[in-house]
Write an enzyme that holds these catalytic residues in place. Structure first.
Site, PDB file in Angstrom:
ATOM      1  N   GLN A   1       0.836  -1.202   0.000  1.00 38.80           N
ATOM      2  CA  GLN A   1       0.000   0.000   0.000  1.00 38.80           C
ATOM      3  C   GLN A   1       0.873   1.254   0.000  1.00 38.80           C
ATOM      4  O   GLN A   1       0.370   2.356  -0.208  1.00 38.80           O
ATOM      5  CB  GLN A   1      -0.908   0.011   1.236  1.00 38.80           C
ATOM      6  CG  GLN A   1      -2.005  -1.042   1.210  1.00 38.80           C
ATOM      7  CD  GLN A   1      -2.789  -1.130   2.509  1.00 38.80           C
ATOM      8  OE1 GLN A   1      -2.868  -2.201   3.103  1.00 38.80           O
ATOM      9  NE2 GLN A   1      -3.365  -0.034   2.980  1.00 38.80           N
TER      10      GLN A   1
ATOM     11  N   PHE B   1      -6.286  -4.125   2.926  1.00 40.25           N
ATOM     12  CA  PHE B   1      -7.063  -3.966   4.166  1.00 40.25           C
ATOM     13  C   PHE B   1      -6.219  -3.447   5.322  1.00 40.25           C
ATOM     14  O   PHE B   1      -6.543  -3.672   6.487  1.00 40.25           O
ATOM     15  CB  PHE B   1      -7.768  -5.283   4.551  1.00 40.25           C
ATOM     16  CG  PHE B   1      -8.643  -5.827   3.459  1.00 40.25           C
ATOM     17  CD1 PHE B   1      -9.798  -5.152   3.085  1.00 40.25           C
ATOM     18  CD2 PHE B   1      -8.306  -6.986   2.785  1.00 40.25           C
ATOM     19  CE1 PHE B   1     -10.607  -5.625   2.049  1.00 40.25           C
ATOM     20  CE2 PHE B   1      -9.101  -7.468   1.749  1.00 40.25           C
ATOM     21  CZ  PHE B   1     -10.262  -6.788   1.389  1.00 40.25           C
TER      22      PHE B   1
ATOM     23  N   GLU C   1       0.055  -1.809   4.616  1.00 43.61           N
ATOM     24  CA  GLU C   1       0.431  -0.410   4.809  1.00 43.61           C
ATOM     25  C   GLU C   1       1.882  -0.346   5.267  1.00 43.61           C
ATOM     26  O   GLU C   1       2.642   0.499   4.839  1.00 43.61           O
ATOM     27  CB  GLU C   1      -0.493   0.273   5.834  1.00 43.61           C
ATOM     28  CG  GLU C   1      -0.096   1.730   6.083  1.00 43.61           C
ATOM     29  CD  GLU C   1      -1.084   2.527   6.914  1.00 43.61           C
ATOM     30  OE1 GLU C   1      -2.245   2.106   7.048  1.00 43.61           O
ATOM     31  OE2 GLU C   1      -0.685   3.578   7.440  1.00 43.61           O
TER      32      GLU C   1
ATOM     33  N   ARG D   1      -5.574   6.688  16.997  1.00 45.15           N
ATOM     34  CA  ARG D   1      -6.919   6.695  16.436  1.00 45.15           C
ATOM     35  C   ARG D   1      -7.921   6.062  17.411  1.00 45.15           C
ATOM     36  O   ARG D   1      -9.084   6.461  17.464  1.00 45.15           O
ATOM     37  CB  ARG D   1      -6.977   6.029  15.055  1.00 45.15           C
ATOM     38  CG  ARG D   1      -8.236   6.400  14.289  1.00 45.15           C
ATOM     39  CD  ARG D   1      -8.253   5.872  12.871  1.00 45.15           C
ATOM     40  NE  ARG D   1      -7.708   6.770  11.881  1.00 45.15           N
ATOM     41  CZ  ARG D   1      -8.366   7.821  11.358  1.00 45.15           C
ATOM     42  NH1 ARG D   1      -9.591   8.117  11.727  1.00 45.15           N
ATOM     43  NH2 ARG D   1      -7.780   8.581  10.467  1.00 45.15           N
TER      44      ARG D   1
ATOM     45  N   ARG E   1      -8.345  -2.048   8.453  1.00 40.11           N
ATOM     46  CA  ARG E   1      -9.562  -1.268   8.186  1.00 40.11           C
ATOM     47  C   ARG E   1     -10.215  -0.709   9.459  1.00 40.11           C
ATOM     48  O   ARG E   1     -10.812  -1.452  10.243  1.00 40.11           O
ATOM     49  CB  ARG E   1     -10.551  -2.166   7.444  1.00 40.11           C
ATOM     50  CG  ARG E   1     -11.443  -1.426   6.462  1.00 40.11           C
ATOM     51  CD  ARG E   1     -12.181  -2.419   5.611  1.00 40.11           C
ATOM     52  NE  ARG E   1     -12.861  -1.760   4.503  1.00 40.11           N
ATOM     53  CZ  ARG E   1     -13.449  -2.400   3.494  1.00 40.11           C
ATOM     54  NH1 ARG E   1     -13.436  -3.717   3.473  1.00 40.11           N
ATOM     55  NH2 ARG E   1     -14.043  -1.754   2.528  1.00 40.11           N
TER      56      ARG E   1
ATOM     57  N   PHE F   1      -8.297   1.048  11.689  1.00 41.03           N
ATOM     58  CA  PHE F   1      -7.066   1.552  12.277  1.00 41.03           C
ATOM     59  C   PHE F   1      -7.224   1.884  13.770  1.00 41.03           C
ATOM     60  O   PHE F   1      -6.880   2.979  14.213  1.00 41.03           O
ATOM     61  CB  PHE F   1      -6.637   2.800  11.494  1.00 41.03           C
ATOM     62  CG  PHE F   1      -5.153   3.077  11.477  1.00 41.03           C
ATOM     63  CD1 PHE F   1      -4.282   2.271  10.769  1.00 41.03           C
ATOM     64  CD2 PHE F   1      -4.622   4.159  12.172  1.00 41.03           C
ATOM     65  CE1 PHE F   1      -2.925   2.541  10.734  1.00 41.03           C
ATOM     66  CE2 PHE F   1      -3.253   4.450  12.156  1.00 41.03           C
ATOM     67  CZ  PHE F   1      -2.407   3.629  11.423  1.00 41.03           C
TER      68      PHE F   1
ATOM     69  N   THR G   1      -4.072  10.781  10.955  1.00 40.49           N
ATOM     70  CA  THR G   1      -3.978  11.523  12.211  1.00 40.49           C
ATOM     71  C   THR G   1      -2.601  12.173  12.367  1.00 40.49           C
ATOM     72  O   THR G   1      -2.442  13.089  13.159  1.00 40.49           O
ATOM     73  CB  THR G   1      -4.294  10.623  13.412  1.00 40.49           C
ATOM     74  OG1 THR G   1      -3.409   9.508  13.371  1.00 40.49           O
ATOM     75  CG2 THR G   1      -5.725  10.137  13.358  1.00 40.49           C
TER      76      THR G   1
ATOM     77  N   ALA H   1      -6.088   5.184   5.422  1.00 36.63           N
ATOM     78  CA  ALA H   1      -6.906   6.181   6.106  1.00 36.63           C
ATOM     79  C   ALA H   1      -8.128   6.596   5.275  1.00 36.63           C
ATOM     80  O   ALA H   1      -8.655   7.690   5.460  1.00 36.63           O
ATOM     81  CB  ALA H   1      -6.062   7.411   6.490  1.00 36.63           C
TER      82      ALA H   1
ATOM     83  N   GLU I   1     -13.127   2.715   5.051  1.00 33.30           N
ATOM     84  CA  GLU I   1     -13.133   2.039   6.344  1.00 33.30           C
ATOM     85  C   GLU I   1     -14.424   2.186   7.170  1.00 33.30           C
ATOM     86  O   GLU I   1     -14.858   1.234   7.809  1.00 33.30           O
ATOM     87  CB  GLU I   1     -11.968   2.559   7.203  1.00 33.30           C
ATOM     88  CG  GLU I   1     -10.603   2.329   6.633  1.00 33.30           C
ATOM     89  CD  GLU I   1      -9.557   3.190   7.343  1.00 33.30           C
ATOM     90  OE1 GLU I   1      -9.462   4.386   7.027  1.00 33.30           O
ATOM     91  OE2 GLU I   1      -8.881   2.655   8.223  1.00 33.30           O
TER      92      GLU I   1
END
Ligand code: MTE
Ligand code: HPA
Ligand code: MOS
Length: 761
Positions: A191, A222, A226, A304, A336, A338, A434, A503, A707
């Site tokens: 990702q 998903f 990342e 988060r 998904r 986070f 964030t 995100a 998400e």
């Protein structure tokens, strides 16, 4: 569906990393990993493996030319273990051979001797031992300590959610090959091509401009790619760099499940205080996040969690504390939502338990405390342009909550062993990374001399339909046939310093960057047309459906003519642009600020039928009114909502990750780990688009969707609790997610004789 790659997909013609035609002489890597969850390596014996059939090389930490370090947020993760192993599955050596099978056979001949150390798998135990990865994080609003005395009811308890396996269809994979001058090129299923580039450069000890990362598409991410694509790309790159040969590394399904991190399990303590009308006055919560053996993205995920500790509710006095607990499990990672869903589960549990004590329906408390325009979150941002109440009200008007509840009551009276349950689940999810600096993206657009267009951004297509959305943005701005537009693979030589596709922000960030690039090209084209037709600046010129209009009159000039003429006049037909989300900021020192561009929101009703003899259940329906803004593509957005919901339902019900106390994953294949299939999925998922919603912060007034709908799935947990309660009204169920049929059955019949006595006297 309009997605251009669908036909390719169903015909099996789309390329994923393992489908690229490998360069001549490609070798294959297999990973030798730790069989123990904690201990010191006493010896590693590769004698037999070294002479195995087809073997080319075995690499360990000693062979790393740069840093043996892949931690992105905190440098606490070795690529290959040097001395101390910290989880089962931690990579120790890379075995390279002529074929994938020969590589695995050689790997299996490696012997290791580990002197074992104590294993911790429970975050609370790790907390007690002081094994925190970062200091405790606190968000607060108002004054909780002084607020308890104003409460008529205080309820406290524990809430727990389990992990979740990503189960992307394409397992972690990378294909690396050497480039001239000591560089490396990698096809990576990631990702975040930039993060892979940065990690590989560090491990190989070369500069980033010598590392090229290319990503065409993913067979799903998903969140699991990342950060966690980095390691496999770096291992393939290391082997390729050393051997000067192409090296491919593709994990098998079982390796992928065993070796990679999952959604973070959380164990949390909550305390909630309400007045007698159900208004929430105070909420205190402590989150024990099971981070696994290294930081990975855990600190950002914990952030988060704290941002979403109050879900869709306004609570004037809040204290939320997050603990990032190190355990001897594979490092858990983005999934998904986070960390948001884990937080929202806890506040919903608190509300459910408070309602149970008050003898009222939880939805009364939910509705009463729903955020109103201008309400403040514990981190200081106030909600603007909120459609939360509108979504709630429209859902109620459309489906009549009271009527559903009555018919469920009637059903439950008439049926002894079949019980229906219902829950309402609102969602309010902040859109933006964030970490403020990550909210930037760039785009590169080429108009070729035949009028076709190639677009590169860092947005990675992983099934969420981003490529189609980007094509629509460009097609709309130029007013040309969408089939003239191709989205190219993401590549670090064309797009630099990019944030990962995550995100839920890729359409906004990359779409807005693309919009800027397309606008500057369109401006150049209109000047070129003015020049050709000798038209003054004050006369309107525009292109519509590939035809040039002067004022409102069509001309004979077509798109291809304009492009040809502009090219001949040496007009620059390429454009590069950058977009950075305006207005947002966050002060980490005081945990206050304005971190989110906007919120994605809506409300859902979940209905289930529980078979109380067998513990099995059917999810009857999920009904949703969601604020999509002005959707860019209704079918894609609906698909995202449906997919996310089913993934959320699975997390809450049948997806059960089990590690034993020695850190061994017991559910490492699809025979023991169940994910939702078509039979499990609800017969009805009704997705309603809230009308007349516009969102200037989103691309073309749309809203992020990737998400947030997963969180609706949480409602199934409370719908099941509701049905269990109908079967045993006097029992207080203290259980945890996931609510597997086994768990439900055991809870329904624990102390069952008390129940029989209570009904039979
Ligand atoms: N949808 C599909 N089909 N496959 C995926 O891997 N990832 C989800 C979501 N939807 C995913 C998906 C996650 S975790 C995120 S953050 C977003 O897509 C990312 O893409 P977006 O920013 O384009 O929404
Ligand atoms: N979401 C997803 N990925 C991230 C985030 C986030 O908020 N922050 C950093 N990486
Ligand atoms: Mo998604 S968890 O932000 O990749």
């Amino acid at each position: 569906m309009s997605r251009y790659d669908l036909i390719q997909h169903v015909r099996g013609e789309s390329y994923f990393v393992d489908d690229f035609i490998s360069p001549e002489g490609t070798l294959y890597a297999s990973i030798f990993f730790s069989p123990k969850a904690h201990g010191k390596i006493k010896s590693l014996n590769i004698d037999e493996a070294k002479i195995s059939n087809g073997i080319k090389a075995i690499f360990t930490s000693a062979d790393i030319p740069g840093e043996n370090q892949i931690g992105g947020i905190i440098p606490d993760e070795e690529l290959l273990v040097n001395d101390e192993v910290n989880y089962i599955g931690q990579p120790i050596a890379i075995v390279v051979a002529e074929t994938p099978l020969l590589a695995k056979q050689a790997r299996d001949k490696i012997k290791i001797d580990i002197s074992e150390l104590p294993v911790i798998t429970d975050p609370r135990e790790s907390f007690k031992k002081g094994n925190l990865i970062i200091p405790p994080q606190i968000f607060s609003l108002g004054d909780v300590d002084n607020a308890w005395k104003n409460c008529d009811l205080i309820v406290s308890g524990k809430a727990e959610t389990s992990g979740q396996e990503h189960l992307y269809l394409e397992t972690q994979s990378a294909l690396a090959f050497p480039t001239e001058g000591g560089g490396i090129k990698i096809y990576s299923s990631t990702q975040g091509p930039t993060v892979v580039q940065r990690t590989v450069a560090k491990v190989l000890g070369i500069s980033m401009n010598k590392v090229e990362v290319d990503t065409l598409r993913l067979g799903g991410g998903f969140g699991g790619k990342e950060d966690q694509a980095n390691a496999w790309a770096a291992m393939a790159a290391l082997a390729s760099f050393k051997l000067k040969k192409p090296v491919k590394l593709v994990l098998s399904r079982q390796e992928d499940i065993k070796l990679t991190g999952k959604r973070h399990p959380y164990s949390s303590d909550y305390k909630i205080g309400l007045d007698k009308n159900g208004k929430i006055i105070a909420y205190e919560v402590a989150f024990y996040q099971n981070a696994g053996a290294s930081a990975d993205l855990s600190p950002a995920i914990l952030d988060r969690t704290l941002f979403h500790s109050t879900n869709s509710y306004y609570i004037p006095n809040v204290k939320a504390t997050g603990y990032c607990c190190k355990t001897n499990l594979p490092p858990n990672t983005a999934f998904r939502g986070f960390g948001g869903p884990q937080a929202m589960f806890v506040i919903e549990t608190a509300i459910y338990k408070a309602a149970e004590k008050m003898g009222i329906d939880p939805l009364i408390i939910q509705e009463k405390n729903l955020l109103n325009e201008g309400d403040e979150f514990p981190y200081g941002q106030k909600i603007k342009n909120s459609n939360l109440r509108r979504c709630w009200n429209e859902l109620d008007e459309k489906y009549h909550l009271a009527r559903i509840k009555n018919s469920i009551e009637d059903y439950n009276k008439a049926n002894k062993f079949l019980k229906k349950g219902i829950a309402v689940m609102p969602v309010c999810f902040g859109i933006s990374f964030t970490n403020t600096f990550m909210n930037q993206a760039s785009a590169l657009v080429h108009i070729y001399s035949d009028g076709s267009i190639g677009i590169t951004t860092a947005a990675i297509e992983m099934g969420q339909g981003i490529n189609e959305k980007l094509r629509k943005v460009a097609a709309n701005i130029f007013s040309i046939d969408i089939n003239k537009i191709k989205i190219e693979a993401s590549n670090t030589t064309r797009i630099a310093n990019a944030s990962p596709t995550a995100a839920s922000s890729s359409a906004d960030l990359n779409g807005k960057a693309l919009e800027i690039a397309c606008h500057s090209l369109r401006d150049r084209l209109t000047s070129s047309i003015r020049q050709d037709l000798k038209i003054e600046n004050n006369i309107a010129v525009h292109i519509k459906d590939e035809i040039v209009y002067i004022i409102d009159k069509p001309t004979k000039l077509k798109w291809e003519d304009i492009i040809k003429s502009a090219f001949m006049k040496r007009v620059n037909l390429s454009s590069q642009s950058q977009y950075a989300t305006p207005e947002i900021s966050f002060n980490k020192k005081i945990s206050k600020g304005y971190p989110f561009a906007y919120y994605s929101m809506g409300t859902s009703i979940i209905e289930i039928t529980l078979d109380c003899l067998r513990g099995i259940y059917k999810i009857d329906s999920v009904k949703v009114v969601h604020d999509f803004g002005k959707t860019l593509d209704k079918i894609i957005d609906k698909g995202q909502a449906e997919g996310a919901i089913v993934q959320g339902l699975g997390w809450m019900t049948i997806e059960d990750i089990v590690y034993n106390d020695q850190g061994k994953l017991l559910t490492d294949s699809l025979s023991t780990y169940k994910i939702p299939d078509i039979n499990f999925s609800p017969d009805n998922i009704d997705i309603n688009f809230l009308e007349n919603s516009v969102n200037p912060m989103g691309i073309f007034n749309s809203k992020a969707i990737g998400e947030p709908p997963l969180i609706y799935g949480i409602g199934v947990y409370f719908a099941l609790m509701n049905a269990m309660k109908a079967f045993r009204p006097k029992k207080i169920f203290n259980i945890s997610a996931p609510l597997t049929p086994e768990k439900i059955l055991l809870s329904l019949y624990s102390n069952y004789t008390d129940h029989l006595t209570s009904i039979n006297g």
